[in-house]
Design an enzyme around this catalytic site. Structure first.
Site, PDB file in Angstrom:
ATOM      1  N   ASP A  26       0.840  -1.190   0.000  1.00 35.67           N
ATOM      2  CA  ASP A  26       0.000   0.000   0.000  1.00 35.67           C
ATOM      3  C   ASP A  26       0.878   1.244   0.000  1.00 35.67           C
ATOM      4  O   ASP A  26       1.503   1.569   1.007  1.00 35.67           O
ATOM      5  CB  ASP A  26      -0.916  -0.035   1.231  1.00 35.67           C
ATOM      6  CG  ASP A  26      -1.726   1.238   1.425  1.00 35.67           C
ATOM      7  OD1 ASP A  26      -1.872   1.998   0.450  1.00 35.67           O
ATOM      8  OD2 ASP A  26      -2.219   1.446   2.546  1.00 35.67           O
ATOM      9  N   ASN A  28      -0.154   4.491  -0.667  1.00 35.59           N
ATOM     10  CA  ASN A  28      -0.752   5.757  -0.223  1.00 35.59           C
ATOM     11  C   ASN A  28      -1.311   5.708   1.195  1.00 35.59           C
ATOM     12  O   ASN A  28      -1.858   6.704   1.687  1.00 35.59           O
ATOM     13  CB  ASN A  28      -1.834   6.220  -1.213  1.00 35.59           C
ATOM     14  CG  ASN A  28      -3.047   5.294  -1.255  1.00 35.59           C
ATOM     15  OD1 ASN A  28      -3.158   4.355  -0.462  1.00 35.59           O
ATOM     16  ND2 ASN A  28      -3.950   5.549  -2.191  1.00 35.59           N
ATOM     17  N   ASP A  30      -3.847   4.082   2.650  1.00 38.57           N
ATOM     18  CA  ASP A  30      -5.280   4.007   2.959  1.00 38.57           C
ATOM     19  C   ASP A  30      -5.719   2.636   3.444  1.00 38.57           C
ATOM     20  O   ASP A  30      -6.897   2.416   3.716  1.00 38.57           O
ATOM     21  CB  ASP A  30      -6.112   4.427   1.745  1.00 38.57           C
ATOM     22  CG  ASP A  30      -5.970   3.479   0.558  1.00 38.57           C
ATOM     23  OD1 ASP A  30      -5.151   2.537   0.643  1.00 38.57           O
ATOM     24  OD2 ASP A  30      -6.664   3.687  -0.453  1.00 38.57           O
ATOM     25  N   ASP A  34      -2.027  -1.103  -3.728  1.00 40.48           N
ATOM     26  CA  ASP A  34      -2.280  -0.385  -4.971  1.00 40.48           C
ATOM     27  C   ASP A  34      -1.164  -0.620  -5.983  1.00 40.48           C
ATOM     28  O   ASP A  34      -0.161  -1.290  -5.687  1.00 40.48           O
ATOM     29  CB  ASP A  34      -2.451   1.115  -4.687  1.00 40.48           C
ATOM     30  CG  ASP A  34      -1.414   1.657  -3.719  1.00 40.48           C
ATOM     31  OD1 ASP A  34      -0.225   1.334  -3.900  1.00 40.48           O
ATOM     32  OD2 ASP A  34      -1.783   2.390  -2.775  1.00 40.48           O
ATOM     33  N   ASP A 103      -6.162 -10.240 -14.889  1.00 41.57           N
ATOM     34  CA  ASP A 103      -7.360 -11.041 -14.697  1.00 41.57           C
ATOM     35  C   ASP A 103      -8.482 -10.522 -15.593  1.00 41.57           C
ATOM     36  O   ASP A 103      -8.700  -9.308 -15.676  1.00 41.57           O
ATOM     37  CB  ASP A 103      -7.811 -10.946 -13.235  1.00 41.57           C
ATOM     38  CG  ASP A 103      -8.085 -12.294 -12.615  1.00 41.57           C
ATOM     39  OD1 ASP A 103      -8.878 -13.041 -13.199  1.00 41.57           O
ATOM     40  OD2 ASP A 103      -7.515 -12.598 -11.546  1.00 41.57           O
ATOM     41  N   ASP A 208     -11.110 -15.873 -15.322  1.00 40.76           N
ATOM     42  CA  ASP A 208     -11.875 -16.246 -14.141  1.00 40.76           C
ATOM     43  C   ASP A 208     -13.074 -17.106 -14.539  1.00 40.76           C
ATOM     44  O   ASP A 208     -13.749 -16.832 -15.535  1.00 40.76           O
ATOM     45  CB  ASP A 208     -12.359 -14.966 -13.442  1.00 40.76           C
ATOM     46  CG  ASP A 208     -13.039 -15.230 -12.131  1.00 40.76           C
ATOM     47  OD1 ASP A 208     -12.382 -15.779 -11.229  1.00 40.76           O
ATOM     48  OD2 ASP A 208     -14.229 -14.868 -11.997  1.00 40.76           O
ATOM     49  N   GLU A 266      -8.902 -20.611 -15.277  1.00 38.84           N
ATOM     50  CA  GLU A 266      -9.348 -21.068 -13.960  1.00 38.84           C
ATOM     51  C   GLU A 266     -10.563 -21.959 -14.207  1.00 38.84           C
ATOM     52  O   GLU A 266     -11.687 -21.475 -14.338  1.00 38.84           O
ATOM     53  CB  GLU A 266      -9.743 -19.906 -13.045  1.00 38.84           C
ATOM     54  CG  GLU A 266     -10.119 -20.389 -11.652  1.00 38.84           C
ATOM     55  CD  GLU A 266     -11.186 -19.556 -10.953  1.00 38.84           C
ATOM     56  OE1 GLU A 266     -11.271 -19.627  -9.711  1.00 38.84           O
ATOM     57  OE2 GLU A 266     -11.950 -18.848 -11.636  1.00 38.84           O
ATOM     58  N   HIS A 327      -5.660 -17.116  -4.053  1.00 40.47           N
ATOM     59  CA  HIS A 327      -6.500 -16.233  -3.238  1.00 40.47           C
ATOM     60  C   HIS A 327      -7.840 -16.860  -2.871  1.00 40.47           C
ATOM     61  O   HIS A 327      -8.627 -16.235  -2.148  1.00 40.47           O
ATOM     62  CB  HIS A 327      -6.745 -14.925  -3.995  1.00 40.47           C
ATOM     63  CG  HIS A 327      -7.541 -15.119  -5.251  1.00 40.47           C
ATOM     64  ND1 HIS A 327      -7.056 -15.785  -6.348  1.00 40.47           N
ATOM     65  CD2 HIS A 327      -8.802 -14.752  -5.581  1.00 40.47           C
ATOM     66  CE1 HIS A 327      -7.972 -15.817  -7.294  1.00 40.47           C
ATOM     67  NE2 HIS A 327      -9.047 -15.201  -6.857  1.00 40.47           N
ATOM     68  N   ASP A 328      -8.139 -18.070  -3.366  1.00 42.13           N
ATOM     69  CA  ASP A 328      -9.399 -18.746  -3.074  1.00 42.13           C
ATOM     70  C   ASP A 328      -9.228 -19.935  -2.139  1.00 42.13           C
ATOM     71  O   ASP A 328     -10.212 -20.622  -1.849  1.00 42.13           O
ATOM     72  CB  ASP A 328     -10.043 -19.244  -4.377  1.00 42.13           C
ATOM     73  CG  ASP A 328     -10.654 -18.126  -5.207  1.00 42.13           C
ATOM     74  OD1 ASP A 328     -11.108 -17.136  -4.613  1.00 42.13           O
ATOM     75  OD2 ASP A 328     -10.666 -18.248  -6.449  1.00 42.13           O
TER      76      ASP A 328
END
Length: 543
Positions: A26, A28, A30, A34, A103, A208, A266, A327-328
């Protein structure tokens, strides 16, 4: 066993690193990663030794499903930066010899996509509604869904348009309406989306839900499970023959830009021969090997899935891929520490079995030595090079996965594997940013996995990955030939590829090593008196 290559392109042996942008870095402050954060870590990735980066979605999105609900396929969401930031990241990766895969989410759009908003504002039978899967409900007043399909995320797969008899299909969240891929307008739109990113210079696409998109026209009832379980998705909404026509079309789009662009599917289908149909010579170039990801900590089962995979993909002239986490899925360092190591739970929380963290990491370090010794392409999920476990005790109040909320917490979901990475042990948010803000909390244990500590430790998991990747490249293992070696034990795997011999001991009892020079070992205590310890692996070379 030899793997044949009809076109020895870069993806045949590439090691590809998945970046989940909101959790990588990250810039910035927040609390959400990013594109500029990725730019800051390009040198780290180049030094790791990977060949390409795959980025999960960064497009404009209301973030109902962490960006897999796309509102605009041709722009960057302000959460992640701008198109100019993307171009800078792309050129920075290319300058360092790394390719970029983005993706594409074609099964569904966001409910805030302009097309779906137009559909809701239009009437039944309109051109606008024809882009999606609108159907009239059953019952006297259309008050019942058109069929009994269930969402992958739990609950019904249909939502009724307020005040109407019509419903729309969403195989995932309510805010992710499915497109109708028999509509020529949908086909043309995605041709142009691909061209938009190809013209910017991307090297490939991860597709995807590649086995979705086409549904049996009659939309018959289906009483089977919708979970992405072992054996893959089944039913009239998955893996239909017409889906391959889409990928032949996309293959032609890619060739407009030369022959060095690729797609990876995928596709949660089974067996491997079925998955291999997605990578025939006129379709995609790779498909994720989920059978390998789902294989438990068992020597015979690992050998069988490796053999079957190589045979299936060789039959269509495509490379095999090897993947252990994404990530799944619960991270494999955690899965391998469970009492049934390798099982794939739908998330782990404080009420569930807690993995043996040390044992899971030990096995994970051994398993990567098998994975990177195999011919073909390998995918790494961000943080696995640090040995990261899942956050298995995350309080429910922090969870954001729609699976968790649509099942009222019965399915824990995927948040545990999506926690921001630890870069510096003594910094706010462990160096994820300078403010300490985080979209998901990090466990305190992440301090000991931080990249800065591991860069200073010759025995760290990060250093092991760097050495393995360098040696894999040096010996050309991705383009090599796998030959199994006989083992005296059923819980031991041994193979040669090129000039490297791998021995992996999945048992608890030490086993005698064959002759050879020790090049790399999975743990400092892996070898003693010519024997390989349990839950350990070694790479040997000929003296």
């Amino acid at each position: 066993m030899t793997q044949q290559h009809s076109r020895p392109q870069w993806w045949h042996d590439a090691v590809i690193y998945q970046i989940y942008p909101r959790s990588f870095m990250d810039a910035n402050g927040d609390g959400i990663g990013d594109l500029n954060g990725i730019i800051q870590r390009l040198d780290y990735l180049a030094n790791l030794g990977v060949d390409a980066l795959w980025l999960s979605p960064f497009y404009r999105s209301p973030q109902a499903d962490a960006g897999y609900d796309v509102a605009d396929y041709r722009d960057v969401d302000p959460l992640f930066g701008t198109l100019e930031d993307f171009d800078s990241m792309l050129s920075g990766a290319h300058e360092r010899g790394m390719r970029i895969i983005v993706d594409i989410v074609p099964n569904h759009t966001s409910s805030e996509h302009v097309w779906f908003q137009e559909a809701l504002a239009s009437s039944s039978g309109s051109r606008e509604r024809a882009r999606y899967m609108f159907r009239e409900g059953r019952g006297e007043h259309g008050e019942q869904p058109p069929n009994n399909w269930q969402s992958v995320f739990g609950g019904p797969a249909w939502t009724q348009v307020p005040g109407e008899r019509e419903w729309y299909l969403h195989l995932f969240d309510t805010r992710q309406p499915d497109l109708d891929w028999r509509n020529p307008e949908v086909l043309e739109e995605f041709d142009n989306v691909l061209r938009f990113w190809l013209e910017r210079g991307v090297d490939g696409f991860r597709i995807d839900v590649a086995h979705g998109m086409i549904k049996v026209p009659e939309l018959p009832d289906w009483d089977g499970s919708q979970e992405m379980i072992e054996g893959g998705n089944r039913g009239p909404m998955w893996d239909q023959e017409e889906v391959h026509e889409i990928y032949r079309r996309w293959n032609r789009v890619l060739t407009e830009f030369g022959r060095d662009r690729m797609m990876v599917a995928e596709a949660w289908v089974h067996p491997p021969a079925r998955t291999a149909r997605y990578v025939r010579s006129d379709e995609m170039q790779q498909a994720f090997n989920f059978d390998y990801l789902l294989t438990p900590w068992d020597a015979d089962k690992l050998r069988r899935v490796i053999d079957t995979s190589l045979e299936s993909y060789s039959a269509v002239g495509a490379p095999t891929t090897w993947v252990m986490s994404n990530h799944d899925s619960v991270r494999h360092a955690s899965r391998l520490g469970l009492s049934h190591p390798g099982q794939r739970p739908n998330g782990i929380d404080a009420d569930g079995e807690q993995p043996d963290e040390a044992l899971g990491l030990r096995r994970a370090r051994a398993l990567i030595m098998l994975t990177l010794a195999l011919p073909g392409s390998a995918y790494l999920y961000q943080g696995e090079e640090l040995g990261l476990p899942d956050h298995t005790t995350m309080p429910a109040r922090y969870r954001q996965d729609p699976t968790f909320h649509r099942t009222n917490g019965e399915q824990i979901g995927r948040d545990g594997c999506r926690v921001p990475l630890p870069w510096r042990a003594d910094a706010p948010a462990f160096g994820f940013n300078t403010t300490g803000e985080r979209w998901l909390p990090q466990p305190e244990s992440y301090a000991r996995y931080s990249a800065d500590r591991q860069l200073e430790d010759a025995d760290s998991t990060l250093e092991l990955y760097r050495r393995l990747l360098a040696m894999r490249h040096e010996y050309g293992l991705g383009h090599g030939e796998l030959v199994w070696q006989e083992s005296s034990r059923s819980d031991v795997l041994s193979l040669t590829n090129g000039g490297v011999t791998l021995v992996l001991n999945l048992g608890e009892t030490p086993v005698a090593l064959p002759e050879g020079q020790v090049a790399l070992q999975s743990a400092t205590d892996a070898i003693s008196h010519g024997q390989l310890a349990g839950n350990a692996a070694v790479w040997l070379t000929t003296p």
